[in-house]
Design a protein around this motif. Sequence first.
Motif, PDB file in Angstrom:
ATOM      1  N   ALA A  28       0.694  -1.569   0.299  1.00  0.00           N
ATOM      2  CA  ALA A  28       0.064   0.016   0.130  1.00  0.00           C
ATOM      3  C   ALA A  28       0.504   1.581   0.114  1.00  0.00           C
ATOM      4  CB  ALA A  28      -1.051  -0.024   1.083  1.00  0.00           C
ATOM      5  N   THR A  29       0.694   2.475  -1.164  1.00  0.00           N
ATOM      6  CA  THR A  29       0.969   3.485  -0.600  1.00  0.00           C
ATOM      7  C   THR A  29       0.134   4.445  -1.325  1.00  0.00           C
ATOM      8  OG1 THR A  29       3.043   2.397  -2.241  1.00  0.00           O
ATOM      9  CG2 THR A  29       3.213   4.793  -2.591  1.00  0.00           C
ATOM     10  N   ASN A  30       1.099   5.725  -0.539  1.00  0.00           N
ATOM     11  CA  ASN A  30       0.124   7.138  -0.822  1.00  0.00           C
ATOM     12  C   ASN A  30       1.400   8.012  -1.048  1.00  0.00           C
ATOM     13  OD1 ASN A  30      -1.816   8.776  -1.300  1.00  0.00           O
ATOM     14  ND2 ASN A  30      -2.772   8.406   1.042  1.00  0.00           N
ATOM     15  N   ARG A  40       8.275   1.749   9.067  1.00  0.00           N
ATOM     16  CA  ARG A  40       9.517   2.064   9.652  1.00  0.00           C
ATOM     17  C   ARG A  40      10.007   3.466  10.616  1.00  0.00           C
ATOM     18  NH1 ARG A  40      13.352   5.026   7.222  1.00  0.00           N
ATOM     19  NH2 ARG A  40      12.204   5.079   4.874  1.00  0.00           N
ATOM     20  N   LEU A  41       9.560   4.386   9.862  1.00  0.00           N
ATOM     21  CA  LEU A  41       9.280   5.275  11.154  1.00  0.00           C
ATOM     22  C   LEU A  41       8.549   5.876  11.798  1.00  0.00           C
ATOM     23  CD1 LEU A  41       9.082   7.968   7.829  1.00  0.00           C
ATOM     24  CD2 LEU A  41      11.721   6.947   8.842  1.00  0.00           C
ATOM     25  N   GLY A  42       7.330   4.465  12.475  1.00  0.00           N
ATOM     26  CA  GLY A  42       6.550   4.701  13.406  1.00  0.00           C
ATOM     27  C   GLY A  42       5.661   5.685  13.027  1.00  0.00           C
ATOM     28  N   LEU A  43       4.979   6.185  12.052  1.00  0.00           N
ATOM     29  CA  LEU A  43       4.472   6.744  11.696  1.00  0.00           C
ATOM     30  C   LEU A  43       2.570   6.240  11.883  1.00  0.00           C
ATOM     31  CD1 LEU A  43       5.413   9.097   9.102  1.00  0.00           C
ATOM     32  CD2 LEU A  43       5.600   8.924  11.459  1.00  0.00           C
ATOM     33  N   ASP A  44       1.733   5.866  13.432  1.00  0.00           N
ATOM     34  CA  ASP A  44       1.051   5.355  13.417  1.00  0.00           C
ATOM     35  C   ASP A  44       0.091   7.041  13.496  1.00  0.00           C
ATOM     36  OD1 ASP A  44      -1.665   4.731  14.584  1.00  0.00           O
ATOM     37  OD2 ASP A  44      -1.325   4.100  16.636  1.00  0.00           O
ATOM     38  N   LEU A  45      -0.658   7.159  12.218  1.00  0.00           N
ATOM     39  CA  LEU A  45      -1.314   8.449  11.569  1.00  0.00           C
ATOM     40  C   LEU A  45      -3.129   8.573  12.493  1.00  0.00           C
ATOM     41  CD1 LEU A  45      -0.093   9.477   8.511  1.00  0.00           C
ATOM     42  CD2 LEU A  45       0.459  10.205  10.449  1.00  0.00           C
ATOM     43  N   THR A  46      -3.692   7.548  12.092  1.00  0.00           N
ATOM     44  CA  THR A  46      -4.881   7.183  13.149  1.00  0.00           C
ATOM     45  C   THR A  46      -4.253   6.967  14.310  1.00  0.00           C
ATOM     46  OG1 THR A  46      -5.203   4.434  12.432  1.00  0.00           O
ATOM     47  CG2 THR A  46      -5.015   5.888  11.098  1.00  0.00           C
ATOM     48  N   GLY A  47      -3.560   7.232  15.029  1.00  0.00           N
ATOM     49  CA  GLY A  47      -4.208   6.636  16.409  1.00  0.00           C
ATOM     50  C   GLY A  47      -4.758   5.375  16.776  1.00  0.00           C
ATOM     51  N   ASP A  48      -4.250   4.353  16.483  1.00  0.00           N
ATOM     52  CA  ASP A  48      -5.344   3.307  16.997  1.00  0.00           C
ATOM     53  C   ASP A  48      -4.276   2.264  17.242  1.00  0.00           C
ATOM     54  OD1 ASP A  48      -3.456   2.377  14.335  1.00  0.00           O
ATOM     55  OD2 ASP A  48      -5.754   1.225  13.299  1.00  0.00           O
ATOM     56  N   GLY A  49      -2.774   2.276  17.559  1.00  0.00           N
ATOM     57  CA  GLY A  49      -1.631   1.503  18.420  1.00  0.00           C
ATOM     58  C   GLY A  49      -0.823   0.944  17.221  1.00  0.00           C
ATOM     59  N   ALA A  50      -1.285   0.888  16.229  1.00  0.00           N
ATOM     60  CA  ALA A  50      -0.803  -0.163  14.976  1.00  0.00           C
ATOM     61  C   ALA A  50      -0.924   1.027  13.288  1.00  0.00           C
ATOM     62  CB  ALA A  50      -1.325  -1.202  14.556  1.00  0.00           C
ATOM     63  N   VAL A  51       0.034   0.581  12.951  1.00  0.00           N
ATOM     64  CA  VAL A  51       0.467   1.431  11.445  1.00  0.00           C
ATOM     65  C   VAL A  51      -0.216   0.177  10.622  1.00  0.00           C
ATOM     66  CG1 VAL A  51       2.327   2.144   9.956  1.00  0.00           C
ATOM     67  CG2 VAL A  51       2.508   2.324  12.564  1.00  0.00           C
ATOM     68  N   GLY A  52      -0.898   1.092   9.391  1.00  0.00           N
ATOM     69  CA  GLY A  52      -1.739   0.009   8.982  1.00  0.00           C
ATOM     70  C   GLY A  52      -1.755   0.405   7.658  1.00  0.00           C
ATOM     71  N   ALA A  54      -4.747   1.871   6.348  1.00  0.00           N
ATOM     72  CA  ALA A  54      -5.570   2.853   7.687  1.00  0.00           C
ATOM     73  C   ALA A  54      -4.262   4.367   7.488  1.00  0.00           C
ATOM     74  CB  ALA A  54      -6.062   2.747   8.677  1.00  0.00           C
ATOM     75  N   ASP A  55      -3.432   4.072   7.988  1.00  0.00           N
ATOM     76  CA  ASP A  55      -1.963   5.115   8.044  1.00  0.00           C
ATOM     77  C   ASP A  55      -2.218   5.551   6.749  1.00  0.00           C
ATOM     78  OD1 ASP A  55      -2.350   5.233  11.438  1.00  0.00           O
ATOM     79  OD2 ASP A  55      -1.783   2.790  10.754  1.00  0.00           O
ATOM     80  N   VAL A  56      -2.012   5.001   5.948  1.00  0.00           N
ATOM     81  CA  VAL A  56      -1.767   5.268   4.668  1.00  0.00           C
ATOM     82  C   VAL A  56      -2.311   5.696   3.543  1.00  0.00           C
ATOM     83  CG1 VAL A  56      -0.227   4.230   2.109  1.00  0.00           C
ATOM     84  CG2 VAL A  56      -0.019   2.802   4.474  1.00  0.00           C
ATOM     85  N   ARG A  57      -3.790   5.658   3.800  1.00  0.00           N
ATOM     86  CA  ARG A  57      -4.684   6.547   3.545  1.00  0.00           C
ATOM     87  C   ARG A  57      -4.586   7.573   3.752  1.00  0.00           C
ATOM     88  NH1 ARG A  57      -8.286   3.814   0.506  1.00  0.00           N
ATOM     89  NH2 ARG A  57      -8.530   1.194   0.241  1.00  0.00           N
ATOM     90  N   ALA A  58      -5.020   7.834   5.340  1.00  0.00           N
ATOM     91  CA  ALA A  58      -4.004   9.472   5.794  1.00  0.00           C
ATOM     92  C   ALA A  58      -3.435  10.239   5.959  1.00  0.00           C
ATOM     93  CB  ALA A  58      -4.432   8.383   7.384  1.00  0.00           C
ATOM     94  N   LEU A  59      -2.553   9.896   5.124  1.00  0.00           N
ATOM     95  CA  LEU A  59      -1.180  10.525   4.776  1.00  0.00           C
ATOM     96  C   LEU A  59      -1.360  11.507   3.798  1.00  0.00           C
ATOM     97  CD1 LEU A  59       2.035  10.449   5.537  1.00  0.00           C
ATOM     98  CD2 LEU A  59       2.270   9.466   3.327  1.00  0.00           C
ATOM     99  N   SER A  60      -0.946  12.594   4.065  1.00  0.00           N
ATOM    100  CA  SER A  60      -1.545  13.872   3.527  1.00  0.00           C
ATOM    101  C   SER A  60      -0.394  14.579   2.584  1.00  0.00           C
ATOM    102  CB  SER A  60      -1.440  14.983   4.182  1.00  0.00           C
ATOM    103  OG  SER A  60      -0.753  15.615   4.941  1.00  0.00           O
ATOM    104  N   ARG A  61      -0.415  14.744   1.471  1.00  0.00           N
ATOM    105  CA  ARG A  61       0.755  15.590   0.255  1.00  0.00           C
ATOM    106  C   ARG A  61       1.871  16.330   0.994  1.00  0.00           C
ATOM    107  NH1 ARG A  61       0.433  17.576  -5.028  1.00  0.00           N
ATOM    108  NH2 ARG A  61       1.762  18.122  -5.248  1.00  0.00           N
ATOM    109  N   ALA A  62       1.282  16.972   2.742  1.00  0.00           N
ATOM    110  CA  ALA A  62       2.708  17.645   2.970  1.00  0.00           C
ATOM    111  C   ALA A  62       3.005  16.882   3.795  1.00  0.00           C
ATOM    112  CB  ALA A  62       1.766  19.026   4.170  1.00  0.00           C
TER     113      ALA A  62
END
Length: 203
Positions: A28-30, A40-52, A54-62
Amino acid sequence: MQNVRQIAEEIVEREGGFVNDPDDPGGATNHGVTIHTLRRLGLDLTGDGAVGVADVRALSRAQAVEIYLTHYYARPRIAEMPEALQPALFDMYVNAGANAVKILQRLLREMGHPVAVDGVIGPQSIAAARDAALPEPVALRDAYGVARRNYYFRLADHRPASRKYARTRSGGKGGWILRAEAFVSPRYHMSEAEFRERVAAWG
């Protein structure tokens, strides 16, 4: 000459939005940022305790631009390479990680510079690249772009599932090849006839 942020913005534009292609080892890529990078960067953007996914989808362009500037330009030391080479090397580092540097190091070795092919930009590679860029930096950039194009061809030769990334749906030159040639002087671009001849064995 563009500044590095403008180059990063262009890379994000080139990479496109969310995709999850089963033929892409990156998963999965965004905006070109893979799920593996987020983990690898530990970016849990959805705050659910896991990087999956959904976090890829949540990644903004910025956010993608900042990831590129920090982890694909500054940390790999691309800023210390010859200026004319930086956009192509930066773009390829986003696309292929350390393989982008290995392509350059192999090229430098072919040019007579005794550098290690380890995918790491260190003092030896920096000095060799700066020397190779004299007296005409664009020549090194073009040579790197052609080497990059050849890398993509070899990858597709050995992995049939990746061949679609090197050509359009109609079978013409596209994807990876056009991306490499975006950083190469027009006189070194393959014609459609040359491209078809190169990929004829793919069927």
